[in-house]
Design a protein around this motif. Structure first.
Motif, PDB file in Angstrom:
ATOM      1  N   GLU A   1       3.166 -25.508 -55.769  1.00 55.53           N
ATOM      2  CA  GLU A   1       2.925 -26.621 -56.692  1.00 55.53           C
ATOM      3  C   GLU A   1       4.203 -27.356 -57.072  1.00 55.53           C
ATOM      4  N   LEU A   2       5.340 -26.733 -56.866  1.00 63.73           N
ATOM      5  CA  LEU A   2       6.602 -27.360 -57.254  1.00 63.73           C
ATOM      6  C   LEU A   2       6.903 -28.557 -56.347  1.00 63.73           C
ATOM      7  N   PRO A   3       7.493 -29.607 -56.904  1.00 64.13           N
ATOM      8  CA  PRO A   3       7.794 -30.809 -56.098  1.00 64.13           C
ATOM      9  C   PRO A   3       9.019 -30.601 -55.217  1.00 64.13           C
ATOM     10  N   PHE A   4       8.847 -29.796 -54.183  1.00 60.39           N
ATOM     11  CA  PHE A   4       9.964 -29.410 -53.317  1.00 60.39           C
ATOM     12  C   PHE A   4      10.105 -30.406 -52.171  1.00 60.39           C
ATOM     13  N   ASP A   5      11.281 -31.000 -52.063  1.00 64.40           N
ATOM     14  CA  ASP A   5      11.599 -31.930 -50.990  1.00 64.40           C
ATOM     15  C   ASP A   5      12.522 -31.200 -50.017  1.00 64.40           C
ATOM     16  N   GLU A   6      11.958 -30.748 -48.902  1.00 61.49           N
ATOM     17  CA  GLU A   6      12.741 -29.932 -47.979  1.00 61.49           C
ATOM     18  C   GLU A   6      13.893 -30.698 -47.343  1.00 61.49           C
ATOM     19  N   GLU A   7      13.698 -31.975 -47.076  1.00 64.12           N
ATOM     20  CA  GLU A   7      14.775 -32.771 -46.494  1.00 64.12           C
ATOM     21  C   GLU A   7      15.942 -32.902 -47.470  1.00 64.12           C
TER      22      GLU A   7
ATOM     23  N   ALA B   1       9.496 -15.519 -40.389  1.00 61.43           N
ATOM     24  CA  ALA B   1       8.250 -16.206 -40.031  1.00 61.43           C
ATOM     25  C   ALA B   1       7.155 -15.875 -41.044  1.00 61.43           C
ATOM     26  N   GLY B   2       6.305 -16.878 -41.303  1.00 57.37           N
ATOM     27  CA  GLY B   2       5.179 -16.670 -42.202  1.00 57.37           C
ATOM     28  C   GLY B   2       5.461 -16.964 -43.651  1.00 57.37           C
ATOM     29  N   HIS B   3       6.657 -17.489 -43.944  1.00 57.44           N
ATOM     30  CA  HIS B   3       7.021 -17.757 -45.333  1.00 57.44           C
ATOM     31  C   HIS B   3       7.649 -19.138 -45.448  1.00 57.44           C
ATOM     32  N   THR B   4       7.407 -19.788 -46.574  1.00 54.55           N
ATOM     33  CA  THR B   4       7.994 -21.091 -46.834  1.00 54.55           C
ATOM     34  C   THR B   4       9.458 -20.928 -47.205  1.00 54.55           C
ATOM     35  N   THR B   5      10.154 -22.057 -47.266  1.00 51.39           N
ATOM     36  CA  THR B   5      11.569 -22.008 -47.631  1.00 51.39           C
ATOM     37  C   THR B   5      11.766 -21.411 -49.016  1.00 51.39           C
TER      38      THR B   5
ATOM     39  N   THR C   1      20.831 -28.886 -41.033  1.00 59.83           N
ATOM     40  CA  THR C   1      19.932 -29.816 -40.351  1.00 59.83           C
ATOM     41  C   THR C   1      18.571 -29.221 -40.026  1.00 59.83           C
ATOM     42  N   ALA C   2      18.382 -27.930 -40.247  1.00 57.64           N
ATOM     43  CA  ALA C   2      17.083 -27.308 -39.964  1.00 57.64           C
ATOM     44  C   ALA C   2      16.938 -26.056 -40.814  1.00 57.64           C
TER      45      ALA C   2
END
Length: 470
Positions: free
Chosen positions: A275-281, A296-300, A290-291
């Motif tokens: 729900e948090l407003p996470f901006d990965e870029e 595996a299987g988990h968000t940042t 840059t990446a």
């Protein structure tokens, strides 16, 4: 009869506004003391900072204020018993030492001469951590003004150490030696932050940390790669293979037993992170990368907050100068760190890493592995009643829903949890732009006042909604 909720909120805000100027003047006076624990030439300033805080806490109303010496810098302890003998006991933790700072580091002004520009107070320690410690002084006075009490609703204690910015080398021993005086039903850590100015959050846990250095030894000296290469083991190659074996193809730590005891994320926690407003870029730009990469299987966010990790902090061996030097080096070195999550035992992790390293090293290569002191992870479940008191108090101050985060780093909070056997709760109002440890550190004054408000509401909420045996 207690005041209606709206009246209490109004009274708290009126009191805070009336005392805001004097509060900021006092904070500025404290910020002028360059209490840099890492620099021996400032040892007297760190001691002066402790004396200043103890005196101010006495002025606030704490009947007990003491300077606790350590083998390093002094800590400050204060206590204000409640008139309600059944009220819970709460210990607030923070630190009064600060990071080194000098004008030539890139500061626009003298780092130890506080400056208000717009609605921001700039100075070393404004957010980390003097500002966040000091808001409790006005918060408890606002609490008394709003409730008509002469003592807090809870048995209130403060422990403000003087060596956090130097790794808290003497903190655990202090807590162990003073455990009886520090005994509490809950610990409030005000050395943390929020997601952003627009998204107030409460942190529910911090990862632990284990670090080691592995030295690998081959020939008794550097030897000719033409005469001996391919016929004797190379410790630099062994180091490279060791590092390569640290993770599997899914970026999971490949040390057998490493994940034993890990407290897995619940579905609800994963939903709240999402729900948090996470901006990965934007996050990648902050990370100068840059990446993304990881298990595996988990968000940042899950990877940096709630999953254990293994990282190579350094690797070296052999010739490092210009040109070539065709040798088999006599030694190589690998530095590793492991971030740990709730449920992991640092002692078990150390044993697992030692056994894994021994299996990786080939015959003919001797290795030595050295671990430093570990920091344990801490985590408070979402449904813990004391945590919900923090959430409600922040909600009254910010007048919007409070979301949840964790902290990917590590700190001394886990020592308090382990030694005192009390849940650790995080109450901080700093935001990422405050620039902890950086030039032009600042604190947002409106958020600082929201911290005051939260503290003012918290003590009454804890007393009303949570009772624990002392």
């Amino acid at each position: 009869m207690s005041k209606p909720v709206d009246d209490v909120v109004s009274t708290v805000r009126t009191y805070i506004e009336a005392h805001r100027g004097a509060f900021l003047d006092d904070l500025a006076e404290w910020l002028r003391i360059p209490s840099v624990s890492a620099q021996p030439e400032h040892a007297a300033d760190v001691a002066r900072s402790a004396d200043w805080l103890a005196a101010k806490l006495r002025d606030t109303g704490f009947p007990t204020c003491e300077i606790w010496p350590t083998a390093g810098a002094p800590a400050v302890f204060a206590e204000w018993p409640s008139e309600d003998p059944e009220g819970p006991t709460v210990l607030v933790y923070g630190h009064h030492d600060v990071q080194p700072a000098a004008r030539e580091d890139g500061w626009d002004t003298d780092p130890f001469e506080p400056v208000i520009r717009g609605n921001r107070l700039h100075a070393r320690g404004a957010a980390d951590d003097k500002g966040q410690v000091f808001f409790h002084t006005l918060g408890v006075r606002a609490h008394l003004a709003a409730t008509g009490r002469t003592a807090p609703s809870v048995h209130l204690k403060l422990l403000v150490e003087g060596e956090e910015e130097s790794g808290s080398p003497h903190f655990r021993r202090l807590v162990e030696e003073r455990a009886e005086r520090l005994a509490a039903d809950a610990v409030i850590v005000s050395d943390t932050g929020m997601w952003s100015e627009d998204t107030p959050t409460v942190c529910t846990g911090m990862r632990g940390l284990a670090e080691c250095e592995i030295e690998l030894f081959g020939p008794a000296q550097d030897i000719h790669s033409g005469s001996f290469g391919g016929a004797v083991p190379n410790p630099a190659t062994a180091a490279a293979r060791l590092v390569a074996a640290l993770h599997d193809e899914h970026a999971r730590v490949a040390v057998p037993g490493f994940y034993e005891g890990v407290t897995e994320l619940t579905d609800r926690e994963r939903e709240l992170f999402a729900e948090l407003p996470f901006d990965e870029e934007q996050w990648l730009r902050t990370a100068r990368s840059t990446a993304t990469h990881g298990e595996a299987g988990h968000t940042t966010l899950e990877r940096v907050w709630a999953r254990p990790t293994a990282e190579v902090n350094g690797i070296g061996g052999g010739y490092q100068g210009p040109g070539s030097k065709t040798i088999i080096p006599s030694s190589a070195l690998v530095k590793l760190s492991f971030r740990l999550v709730a449920g992991q035992d640092p002692d078990h992790v150390e044993k697992a890493v030692r056994a894994w390293a021994a299996d990786q090293v080939p015959a003919g290569v001797r290795h030595e592995i050295t671990f430093g002191p570990a920091t344990r992870p801490c985590l408070t479940p979402l449904d813990h009643p004391a945590l919900q008191s923090v959430v409600r108090a922040m909600g009254r101050a910010f007048e919007q829903p409070i979301r949840y985060t964790r902290e990917g780093g590590s700190g001394p909070a886990a020592d308090l949890q382990e030694v005192l056997g009390a849940p650790v709760l995080f109450l901080g109002i700093s935001v990422p732009s405050d620039g902890w440890h950086a030039p032009n550190e600042k604190v947002e004054l409106d958020l600082l006042m929201k911290g005051v408000e939260t503290a003012a509401h918290l003590w009454g909420d804890l007393a009303e909604n949570w009772r624990e045996p002392h």
